[in-house]
Motif scaffolding. Structure first.
Motif, PDB file in Angstrom:
ATOM      1  N   LEU B 220       3.381  -2.584   8.630  1.00  0.00           N
ATOM      2  CA  LEU B 220       3.258  -3.200   9.967  1.00  0.00           C
ATOM      3  C   LEU B 220       2.765  -2.204  11.000  1.00  0.00           C
ATOM      4  CD1 LEU B 220       6.432  -5.392  10.687  1.00  0.00           C
ATOM      5  CD2 LEU B 220       4.055  -6.125  10.786  1.00  0.00           C
ATOM      6  N   PHE B 221       3.287  -0.989  10.929  1.00  0.00           N
ATOM      7  CA  PHE B 221       2.953   0.015  11.945  1.00  0.00           C
ATOM      8  C   PHE B 221       1.918   1.020  11.451  1.00  0.00           C
ATOM      9  CE2 PHE B 221       7.183  -1.632  12.926  1.00  0.00           C
ATOM     10  CZ  PHE B 221       6.987  -2.028  14.246  1.00  0.00           C
ATOM     11  N   MET B 222       1.702   1.065  10.142  1.00  0.00           N
ATOM     12  CA  MET B 222       0.672   1.949   9.574  1.00  0.00           C
ATOM     13  C   MET B 222      -0.178   1.138   8.601  1.00  0.00           C
ATOM     14  SD  MET B 222       2.986   5.305   8.732  1.00  0.00           S
ATOM     15  CE  MET B 222       1.632   6.124   7.891  1.00  0.00           C
ATOM     16  N   PRO B 223      -1.119   0.332   9.125  1.00  0.00           N
ATOM     17  CA  PRO B 223      -1.904  -0.550   8.248  1.00  0.00           C
ATOM     18  C   PRO B 223      -2.666   0.200   7.168  1.00  0.00           C
ATOM     19  CG  PRO B 223      -2.236  -1.104  10.563  1.00  0.00           C
ATOM     20  CD  PRO B 223      -1.463   0.176  10.540  1.00  0.00           C
ATOM     21  N   GLU B 224      -2.926   1.500   7.420  1.00  0.00           N
ATOM     22  CA  GLU B 224      -3.646   2.276   6.397  1.00  0.00           C
ATOM     23  C   GLU B 224      -2.780   2.485   5.144  1.00  0.00           C
ATOM     24  OE1 GLU B 224      -2.752   3.244   9.348  1.00  0.00           O
ATOM     25  OE2 GLU B 224      -1.967   5.284   9.422  1.00  0.00           O
ATOM     26  N   PHE B 225      -1.471   2.260   5.272  1.00  0.00           N
ATOM     27  CA  PHE B 225      -0.580   2.293   4.104  1.00  0.00           C
ATOM     28  C   PHE B 225      -0.727   0.942   3.397  1.00  0.00           C
ATOM     29  CE2 PHE B 225       3.653   1.305   2.267  1.00  0.00           C
ATOM     30  CZ  PHE B 225       3.782   2.372   1.408  1.00  0.00           C
ATOM     31  N   GLU B 226      -1.599   0.922   2.397  1.00  0.00           N
ATOM     32  CA  GLU B 226      -1.954  -0.360   1.772  1.00  0.00           C
ATOM     33  C   GLU B 226      -0.904  -0.793   0.745  1.00  0.00           C
ATOM     34  OE1 GLU B 226      -5.928  -0.424   0.311  1.00  0.00           O
ATOM     35  OE2 GLU B 226      -6.770   0.223   2.237  1.00  0.00           O
ATOM     36  N   VAL B 227      -0.644  -2.075   0.751  1.00  0.00           N
ATOM     37  CA  VAL B 227       0.347  -2.644  -0.157  1.00  0.00           C
ATOM     38  C   VAL B 227      -0.321  -3.773  -0.929  1.00  0.00           C
ATOM     39  CG1 VAL B 227       2.611  -3.738  -0.317  1.00  0.00           C
ATOM     40  CG2 VAL B 227       2.174  -2.090   1.510  1.00  0.00           C
ATOM     41  N   ASP B 228      -0.032  -3.885  -2.207  1.00  0.00           N
ATOM     42  CA  ASP B 228      -0.644  -4.913  -3.052  1.00  0.00           C
ATOM     43  C   ASP B 228       0.058  -6.261  -2.837  1.00  0.00           C
ATOM     44  OD1 ASP B 228      -2.430  -5.195  -5.746  1.00  0.00           O
ATOM     45  OD2 ASP B 228      -0.667  -6.504  -5.792  1.00  0.00           O
TER      46      ASP B 228
END
Lengths: 175, 481
Positions: B220-228
């Motif tokens: 939510l706060f770090m969109p660059e942290f990608e989640v599948d």
């Protein structure tokens, strides 16, 4: 339609459970005396019920898994007349082609551009004939053969935000 | 059967905590039913409900019902389990504190922050509010769920500690020496077996839920942290399926403990019973892929397993517990009153609700029923007529309201039970007609299906309101054993 079979089977099985509970509820206030004989008879019925369910479960599983809707997603495209790419976005469908001809087998390659959606294909009677999920980063391939001409609808089946219910597009099948 | 005269009374703090759990749950159930009624009235065109408010209410209704069912179910389990093992009352209070803190965050996230991403928070929807909500609203909702999960995790860890202290291991809590070995020892009571199963599945489920909540919160706060998206979906449905099912497995302890008191017949813990609960432990965790049958990219073996587990998962319920309830009641000379009536009704609701659930677990059926009203049809049946009836039966029992029921109680029983069955059937019929679930506004041809559903929903809420009032006004009579 498969929905008719589903409804009938559901009603029959639910009716059997209703009957069993009503039978016991009506007779519950009578004192049957010793519990052991009642328990013995019940265990015998339960044993039979168990095996009936096992046999039915094995047969139904075998029959219903012979033709799964996943083949096109695994790349099996034999007999497919047309492939159409569909991309779901809040709150519309991007559709490469919005028409097909009667008798054509179409594969919808479904993905999503933002959040998870669900593609449901509804016939002219507003009954669903097939669906798959539309998910970011993945493509699900839904294979359908259109037997009747008419105006079909592509509707969102997975909650995707405030205008989810408005995510409806037309798909035309002509003679 | 338990001889309640031989059981030490609960200390005052334990009794107060249990009554707080049950009192809060009674109020929240009624409130959530009213929210459900508002949604059905909106779909029936009897109430002008804006779409954003509808989906906020839908999110609150789902999260509220699941959460409060967990809370109430755990109270039933704790109340009976304390008869056999030494539980920590401080943890019981701590769980309530975490729960209420989480509820404040969730309500703030929804009604102040505008979050309307559904209780299933399907990734990446929480970060795509499209102006309706922002990351703070979503974070409040997700953080609230996380807090509630922490409380429950503490509770189940304490249950595990207590069972291991008394019985030596969780395997013994499940009665494995008697099931798989030649042990002549008396198996653990049904409440211990059920609680062991619940803690095993719920600790696993809650940890999975916490992992996915943290992943989404970071994203939510770090969109660059990608989640599948598919991974999160697996984790969410694993957690969600396990948690909501465990609510019933906790509450059914009331049936095992109370029906024998009424019928003067024991609920025998034999090999079939132990085998059923061990099988349920595995199947409740293995069945979740049946929520993903329309995710064609999932491995085929996992989806076929989902279908098979859906079929076999119904076995322990139908063949052991529901059948056991029928056996113990049949020609027993039972006195029908509110506790016995509601508990018997609950076994019916659970058993009959399993039918459309199992059928929808068939891949070919799911292809036309998934995410239609068929789905809420089956779970409203086994939650309203099953779980909630079970819980209100226990509430009548614990407040000593047995014996000949009053006119209002009888009226409430029939309004509630017929309304619950009627509401669930209208959902199922809507599913038969392919009406999608979670639509704020229905097409004109579907409105006629929602109108009787709204009436049935009103009946359910009215019946539950009477149950709740009768419980809350009888608290001073609550038993301590």
């Amino acid at each position: 339609m498969i929905q008719d079979t589903v409804l009938v089977v559901t009603l029959v099985l639910m009716g059997a459970i209703v009957a069993a509970f009503l039978f016991v509820a009506i007779n519950a206030k009578n004192d049957g005396g010793e519990y052991a004989p009642i328990q013995g008879r019940a265990y015998a019925i339960r044993s039979k019920l168990f095996w009936v369910l096992v046999v039915a479960g094995v047969l139904i599983t075998t029959v219903t898994t012979l033709d799964l809707p996943y083949a096109a997603t695994r790349g099996e495209m034999a007999g497919v007349d047309k492939q159409i790419d569909i991309n779901g976005k809040q709150w519309y469908w991007e559709i490469a082609d919005t028409s097909a001809k009667v008798g054509e087998t179409v594969v919808f390659n479904v993905s999503a551009g933002d959040v998870t959606h669900g593609l449901g294909v509804y016939d002219q009677d507003m009954r669903i004939i097939g669906q798959t999920q539309a998910m970011p980063g993945y493509a699900n391939s839904l294979k359908l053969t259109f037997d009747k001409p008419g105006n079909y609808k592509l509707m969102c089946m997975e909650y995707c935000g405030v205008a989810h219910h408005a995510m409806v597009s037309d798909f035309t099948v002509t003679e | 059967m338990n001889d309640s005269t031989a059981i030490a009374p609960m200390p005052g703090s334990s009794k107060l905590a249990i009554l707080a759990y049950l009192g809060i749950s009674a109020l929240v159930y009624v409130l959530m039913m009213v929210l459900g009624l508002l949604m059905r009235m909106g779909q029936a065109n009897w109430l002008g409900l804006p779409a954003d408010l509808f989906y906020q209410i839908m999110t609150a209704h789902g999260a509220g019902m699941v959460g409060i069912s967990g809370l109430a179910g755990s109270a039933v389990m704790w109340y009976f389990l304390r008869r056999y093992v030494d539980l920590t009352v401080g943890i019981l209070w701590a769980n309530l504190a975490f729960f209420l803190s989480g509820v404040v965050l969730i309500l703030g996230g929804i009604f102040l922050g505008g979050y309307a991403g559904g209780w299933t928070f399907l990734f990446p929807l929480p970060s795509h509010g499209m102006g309706l909500w922002g990351p703070v609203g979503a974070a409040c909702f997700l953080g609230g769920l996380l807090l509630i999960g922490v409380g429950f995790l503490l509770l189940y860890l304490d249950v595990a500690r207590a069972i291991i202290s008394k019985y030596g291991s969780l395997a013994r809590g499940l009665g494995w020496p008697q099931l798989f070995g030649n042990s002549d020892e008396t198996p653990p009571p049904a409440a211990v077996v059920a609680a062991t199963m619940v803690l095993l599945v719920n600790i696993t489920g809650i940890v999975a839920g916490a992992v996915v909540l943290v992943l989404i919160l970071v994203n939510l706060f770090m969109p660059e942290f990608e989640v599948d998206a598919l991974l999160t979906k697996n984790l969410i449905y694993f957690f969600g399926h396990v948690f909501i099912n465990a609510t019933i497995y906790q509450a059914v302890i009331a049936v095992y403990e109370i029906l024998p008191e009424y019928t003067k017949r024991p609920w025998k813990v034999n090999k079939v019973f132990l085998g059923a609960w061990t099988a349920s432990t595995i199947m409740v965790m293995a069945v979740y892929p049946h929520h993903l049958l329309m995710d064609f990219v999932m491995p085929t073996w996992a989806l076929v397993l989902g279908q098979i587990m859906s079929y076999t998962g119904g076995f322990p319920i139908l063949v052991v517990t529901a059948f056991g309830a029928l056996t113990i009641v049949h020609r027993s000379g039972i006195q029908w009153d509110m506790p016995s009536g509601l508990l018997f009704l609950s076994m019916f609701g659970w058993a009959v609700g399993v039918v459309p659930a199992v059928i929808d677990g068939t891949i070919a059926v799911n292809n036309v029923m998934h995410n239609t009203m068929w789905v809420p049809g089956h779970f409203h049946m086994y939650l309203i007529v099953g779980l909630v009836a079970m819980l209100f039966g226990f509430k009548y029992y614990i407040t000593g309201q047995d014996g000949k029921p009053g006119m209002f109680d009888k009226l409430a029983f029939w309004i509630y039970s017929l309304g619950g069955v009627g509401l669930s059937v209208t959902f199922l019929i809507s599913g038969y007609f392919s009406v999608p679930r979670r639509w704020a506004q229905h097409m004109p041809e579907w409105v006629g299906l929602s109108q009787p559903a709204a009436l049935m929903g009103a009946a359910v809420a009215l019946g539950a309101a009477i149950f709740a009032i009768r419980f809350l006004t009888s608290l001073k009579h609550a038993r301590a054993v």
